[in-house]
Design a protein around this motif. Structure first.
Motif, PDB file in Angstrom:
ATOM      1  N   ARG A 294       0.814  -1.218   0.000  1.00 61.47           N
ATOM      2  CA  ARG A 294       0.000   0.000   0.000  1.00 61.47           C
ATOM      3  C   ARG A 294       0.846   1.267   0.000  1.00 61.47           C
ATOM      4  NH1 ARG A 294      -3.433  -3.091   3.929  1.00 61.47           N
ATOM      5  NH2 ARG A 294      -5.360  -3.613   2.835  1.00 61.47           N
ATOM      6  N   ASP A 295       2.132   1.143   0.305  1.00 61.06           N
ATOM      7  CA  ASP A 295       3.022   2.307   0.386  1.00 61.06           C
ATOM      8  C   ASP A 295       4.069   2.201  -0.724  1.00 61.06           C
ATOM      9  OD1 ASP A 295       4.828   4.315   1.031  1.00 61.06           O
ATOM     10  OD2 ASP A 295       4.760   3.931   3.189  1.00 61.06           O
ATOM     11  N   LYS A 296       3.763   2.812  -1.878  1.00 60.07           N
ATOM     12  CA  LYS A 296       4.674   2.707  -3.039  1.00 60.07           C
ATOM     13  C   LYS A 296       6.003   3.415  -2.775  1.00 60.07           C
ATOM     14  CE  LYS A 296       3.380   2.174  -7.177  1.00 60.07           C
ATOM     15  NZ  LYS A 296       2.896   2.303  -8.570  1.00 60.07           N
ATOM     16  N   GLU A 297       5.969   4.478  -1.983  1.00 61.04           N
ATOM     17  CA  GLU A 297       7.214   5.181  -1.651  1.00 61.04           C
ATOM     18  C   GLU A 297       8.129   4.272  -0.827  1.00 61.04           C
ATOM     19  OE1 GLU A 297       8.729   9.134   0.806  1.00 61.04           O
ATOM     20  OE2 GLU A 297       6.624   9.002   0.153  1.00 61.04           O
ATOM     21  N   LEU A 298       7.536   3.547   0.109  1.00 63.64           N
ATOM     22  CA  LEU A 298       8.307   2.601   0.924  1.00 63.64           C
ATOM     23  C   LEU A 298       8.915   1.519   0.038  1.00 63.64           C
ATOM     24  CD1 LEU A 298       9.049   1.544   3.831  1.00 63.64           C
ATOM     25  CD2 LEU A 298       6.980   0.143   3.664  1.00 63.64           C
ATOM     26  N   LEU A 299       8.133   0.988  -0.894  1.00 66.42           N
ATOM     27  CA  LEU A 299       8.648  -0.041  -1.791  1.00 66.42           C
ATOM     28  C   LEU A 299       9.813   0.494  -2.610  1.00 66.42           C
ATOM     29  CD1 LEU A 299       5.436  -1.824  -3.151  1.00 66.42           C
ATOM     30  CD2 LEU A 299       6.850  -2.426  -1.187  1.00 66.42           C
ATOM     31  N   GLY A 300       9.669   1.716  -3.099  1.00 66.30           N
ATOM     32  CA  GLY A 300      10.749   2.316  -3.888  1.00 66.30           C
ATOM     33  C   GLY A 300      12.039   2.416  -3.099  1.00 66.30           C
ATOM     34  N   GLU A 301      11.929   2.790  -1.830  1.00 63.18           N
ATOM     35  CA  GLU A 301      13.120   2.888  -0.978  1.00 63.18           C
ATOM     36  C   GLU A 301      13.794   1.523  -0.818  1.00 63.18           C
ATOM     37  OE1 GLU A 301      11.744   4.555   2.672  1.00 63.18           O
ATOM     38  OE2 GLU A 301      11.032   6.417   1.732  1.00 63.18           O
ATOM     39  N   TRP A 302      12.978   0.494  -0.605  1.00 61.91           N
ATOM     40  CA  TRP A 302      13.554  -0.840  -0.404  1.00 61.91           C
ATOM     41  C   TRP A 302      14.081  -1.432  -1.696  1.00 61.91           C
ATOM     42  CZ3 TRP A 302      14.769  -3.705   3.848  1.00 61.91           C
ATOM     43  CH2 TRP A 302      14.425  -3.153   5.069  1.00 61.91           C
ATOM     44  N   TYR A 303      13.460  -1.122  -2.824  1.00 59.62           N
ATOM     45  CA  TYR A 303      14.003  -1.597  -4.090  1.00 59.62           C
ATOM     46  C   TYR A 303      15.405  -1.043  -4.304  1.00 59.62           C
ATOM     47  CZ  TYR A 303       9.254  -3.088  -5.464  1.00 59.62           C
ATOM     48  OH  TYR A 303       8.029  -3.707  -5.535  1.00 59.62           O
ATOM     49  N   GLU A 304      15.610   0.192  -3.854  1.00 57.20           N
ATOM     50  CA  GLU A 304      16.927   0.825  -4.017  1.00 57.20           C
ATOM     51  C   GLU A 304      17.988   0.152  -3.151  1.00 57.20           C
ATOM     52  OE1 GLU A 304      18.172   3.320  -6.042  1.00 57.20           O
ATOM     53  OE2 GLU A 304      16.304   2.916  -7.094  1.00 57.20           O
ATOM     54  N   LYS A 305      17.645  -0.147  -1.903  1.00 60.97           N
ATOM     55  CA  LYS A 305      18.661  -0.703  -1.001  1.00 60.97           C
ATOM     56  C   LYS A 305      18.700  -2.220  -0.980  1.00 60.97           C
ATOM     57  CE  LYS A 305      15.801   0.049   3.159  1.00 60.97           C
ATOM     58  NZ  LYS A 305      15.714   0.788   4.432  1.00 60.97           N
ATOM     59  N   GLY A 363      10.067  -7.209  -8.199  1.00 59.77           N
ATOM     60  CA  GLY A 363      10.546  -8.240  -7.285  1.00 59.77           C
ATOM     61  C   GLY A 363      11.641  -9.081  -7.925  1.00 59.77           C
ATOM     62  N   LEU A 364      11.422  -9.490  -9.159  1.00 56.33           N
ATOM     63  CA  LEU A 364      12.438 -10.293  -9.852  1.00 56.33           C
ATOM     64  C   LEU A 364      13.717  -9.494 -10.059  1.00 56.33           C
ATOM     65  CD1 LEU A 364      10.205 -12.054 -12.543  1.00 56.33           C
ATOM     66  CD2 LEU A 364      11.192 -13.085 -10.490  1.00 56.33           C
ATOM     67  N   ARG A 365      13.594  -8.228 -10.420  1.00 56.28           N
ATOM     68  CA  ARG A 365      14.778  -7.401 -10.687  1.00 56.28           C
ATOM     69  C   ARG A 365      15.545  -7.064  -9.409  1.00 56.28           C
ATOM     70  NH1 ARG A 365      10.928  -4.169 -14.110  1.00 56.28           N
ATOM     71  NH2 ARG A 365      11.261  -4.806 -16.289  1.00 56.28           N
ATOM     72  N   LYS A 366      14.822  -6.851  -8.320  1.00 57.38           N
ATOM     73  CA  LYS A 366      15.445  -6.346  -7.093  1.00 57.38           C
ATOM     74  C   LYS A 366      15.651  -7.414  -6.017  1.00 57.38           C
ATOM     75  CE  LYS A 366      15.354  -2.134  -8.739  1.00 57.38           C
ATOM     76  NZ  LYS A 366      16.608  -1.406  -9.089  1.00 57.38           N
ATOM     77  N   GLY A 367      15.231  -8.650  -6.285  1.00 55.30           N
ATOM     78  CA  GLY A 367      15.472  -9.729  -5.337  1.00 55.30           C
ATOM     79  C   GLY A 367      14.450  -9.838  -4.226  1.00 55.30           C
ATOM     80  N   PHE A 368      13.211  -9.391  -4.484  1.00 56.60           N
ATOM     81  CA  PHE A 368      12.152  -9.473  -3.471  1.00 56.60           C
ATOM     82  C   PHE A 368      11.112 -10.519  -3.872  1.00 56.60           C
ATOM     83  CE2 PHE A 368      13.908  -5.392  -2.372  1.00 56.60           C
ATOM     84  CZ  PHE A 368      13.755  -5.324  -0.990  1.00 56.60           C
TER      85      PHE A 368
END
Length: 575
Positions: A294-305, A363-368
């Motif tokens: 539900r929090d796309k900003e949070l997902l973006g942060e985790w995709y980065e790190k 998820g596939l690209r970022k390992g989630f």
């Protein structure tokens, strides 16, 4: 010759000293457990006589005679005295802070009528100040003895509750979490009005419903995403409340033999709390966190790190949770054909399927790992379609993705084999059958129930593991009830005699595996937990009777006698 003799003596002396050091540094266990059946869930040796641990790690599992060689005067010896031990149980899908808050707020899970809800809230009113919000959860109208005669779409109206609580806003979550029940004061605060005469409804919510009666008046029921209309007015929890709820959740896990917990949907505040608790050495359960979609900003942060795989094995975050439809109880599950008991209604798509595809690719690209909530057959089909599209688009990245569908409760027969074909793990809470099956047939009809609901054995035979659990606080955390449902397919009252669709029962071995090794596999953690094997974490659950051999009608009498976490006893029933 003197030199050779001297050299030989020096080498011999060195060897003696080296061997002496080896003997002196022999590993001794900090705990030795024996004296009852020990089921390892390890296919190489399914049972053992004894287990030795060294701090937080299993040092040895096997014969008692051999285990005693690891004992010295500091070793704690636990005699099971006939009790049974398994690997520590893992709650495969639950809501950790919801578990804690369920113990702080009104628990309505055992209510059997609308009047009981009203009475419970009326009692609570006596203990709070006027204007203070009253929150609770756990009611389920399909489990009541009877519905009020003026029910709308199978739900009660707010009038009786509102009359008992004129000065306090009240919001009570449905047991499924997919609907809420508000009184008049809460709706007044939220600005919920009667449907305007011009026919323009400002309260239409995509993916949700404000339920109304025949005159356009809100009944107090807010389905799926419409709950946000009320929740946005509920005051935020205080840090003190959060800390207390966390501690209550940990204690509840220990009482129920739970040493690992898949937390299905957490935000940044919860993550910060978990980090705080770990730093304070209060994290006494192994949490596998799913980031809320539900929090796309949070997902973006985790995709980065990237994912956090905790070297201490306490708080790991490497998955995303998407909420894609509702629940059967609130008629929010998204179906291919209409509800049998509400013609023309198909449930709700609570998240655009484009978001599922986007998240699967990320998820596939970022390992989630991606874990999508789906209860209805259409939701399951649509999600499998999006996963499959992502796998085809990024074939080199799909290796060992372990994407999941949470609940997978009702499937179209054509989609059952697709889980194994795509490598998608169903995380299914067996206890839902015990609670839901008796009335779920009203929602779906006999044909859909028998061909596609709670299809445990069909999925297992197709070659895919099942992750078990309770979806706490939707259901009580009690794993014994869920294991019983797994092997019996009966209600907790033991009905029907042969179980619902008995060909779909799990064996006891499959059921235990679904709560241990398969649950660990569902979190990429099978190398560190899920079996009693040397080198793995020293987490164990101990029962008062042998869950693998007791008669089925004695199973629900099983109690958790002891819980061992990280090589330490954290719960003992007698104490």
């Amino acid at each position: 010759m003197k030199f050779l003799t001297s050299t030989f003596c020096t080498i011999a002396l060195s060897l003696l000293l080296l061997n002496g050091c080896k003997i002196a540094t022999k590993e001794y266990g900090t705990m030795l457990i024996h004296g009852g059946p020990i089921y390892t869930v390890d296919s190489l040796q399914t049972t053992v006589e004894a287990v030795v641990t060294k701090d937080s790690i299993i040092l040895y599992a096997g014969k008692l005679e051999e285990a005693e060689k690891y004992k010295n005067e500091q070793t704690q010896v636990i005699d099971l005295e006939g009790k049974t031990m398994t690997p520590g149980l893992i709650e495969g899908h639950g809501h950790f802070m919801g578990l804690g808050y369920n113990e702080l707020e009104l628990d309505l899970i055992n209510t059997t009528s609308y009047q009981e809800i009203v009475d419970a809230v009326a009692e609570k009113v006596k203990t709070v100040a006027p204007g203070e919000w009253i929150l609770g959860a756990g009611w389920h109208q399909s489990k009541w003895d009877s519905l009020p005669v003026d029910a709308v779409n199978g739900f009660q109206r707010h009038d009786l509750l509102s009359a008992a609580t004129p000065n306090n806003p009240v919001f009570l979550s449905h047991a499924s979490g997919h609907a809420g029940f508000a009184n008049a004061k809460a709706m007044e605060i939220a600005g919920i009005e009667i449907l305007p005469k011009d026919g323009i409804d400002k309260l239409q919510v995509e993916g949700g419903e404000v339920m109304r009666d025949e005159l356009g008046r809100p009944t107090g029921i807010f389905n799926e995403r419409a709950q946000g209309l009320i929740w946005q007015h509920v005051p935020e929890s205080t840090p003190e409340q959060n800390n207390k709820a966390f501690e209550l959740a940990v204690a509840a896990c220990h009482r129920n033999g739970i040493t690992g917990f898949h937390d299905a949907g957490i935000g940044r505040e919860t993550i910060a709390l978990y980090e705080q608790m770990k730093t304070a050495d209060k994290m006494k359960v192994r949490l596998y966190g799913m980031l809320t979609g539900r929090d796309k900003e949070l997902l973006g942060e985790w995709y980065e790190k990237g994912p956090l795989v905790d070297p201490d094995n306490l708080v790991t975050i490497r998955s995303v949770k998407l909420n894609c439809d509702g629940a059967l109880g609130s008629r929010g599950a998204w179906l291919l054909e209409p509800y049998t008991d509400r013609p023309g209604h198909f449930g709700h798509e609570t998240l655009p399927m484009e978001m599922v595809l986007e998240t699967a690719l990320n998820g596939l690209r970022k390992g989630f790992q991606v874990c999508s909530h789906a209860i209805g057959d259409r939701a399951n089909k649509e999600i499998l379609d999006r996963y499959e599209t992502a796998f085809k688009e990024l074939p080199d990245l799909k290796t060992d993705h372990r994407f999941r569908i949470e609940h997978a409760q009702h499937l179209h027969p054509d989609d059952i084999p697709r889980f194994a074909q795509l490598g998608v793990i169903p995380a299914m809470q067996a206890i839902h059958l015990s609670s839901d099956r008796s009335w779920a047939i009203d929602r779906l009809g006999e044909k859909r129930i028998k061909e596609g609901a709670y299809m445990w054995q069909a999925l297992l035979k197709s070659g895919i593991p099942i992750v078990n659990g309770t979806d706490v606080p939707v259901e009580p955390l009690n794993p014994i009830a869920s294991l019983y449902a797994s092997i019996s397919r009966k209600t907790l009252k033991g009905l029907p005699e042969d179980g619902y669709e008995p060909e779909q029962k799990m064996t006891r071995e499959q059921a235990l595996k679904s709560y241990t090794l398969d649950a660990a596999y569902g979190a990429f953690e099978e190398s560190i937990k899920g079996t009693i094997t040397a080198g793995k974490l020293a987490d164990f659950t101990i029962y008062n009777q042998d869950i693998m051999t007791i008669p089925e009608d004695e199973f629900l009498k099983t109690e958790i006698a002891m819980t061992i976490f990280d090589g330490k006893v954290v719960f003992k029933k007698d104490e």
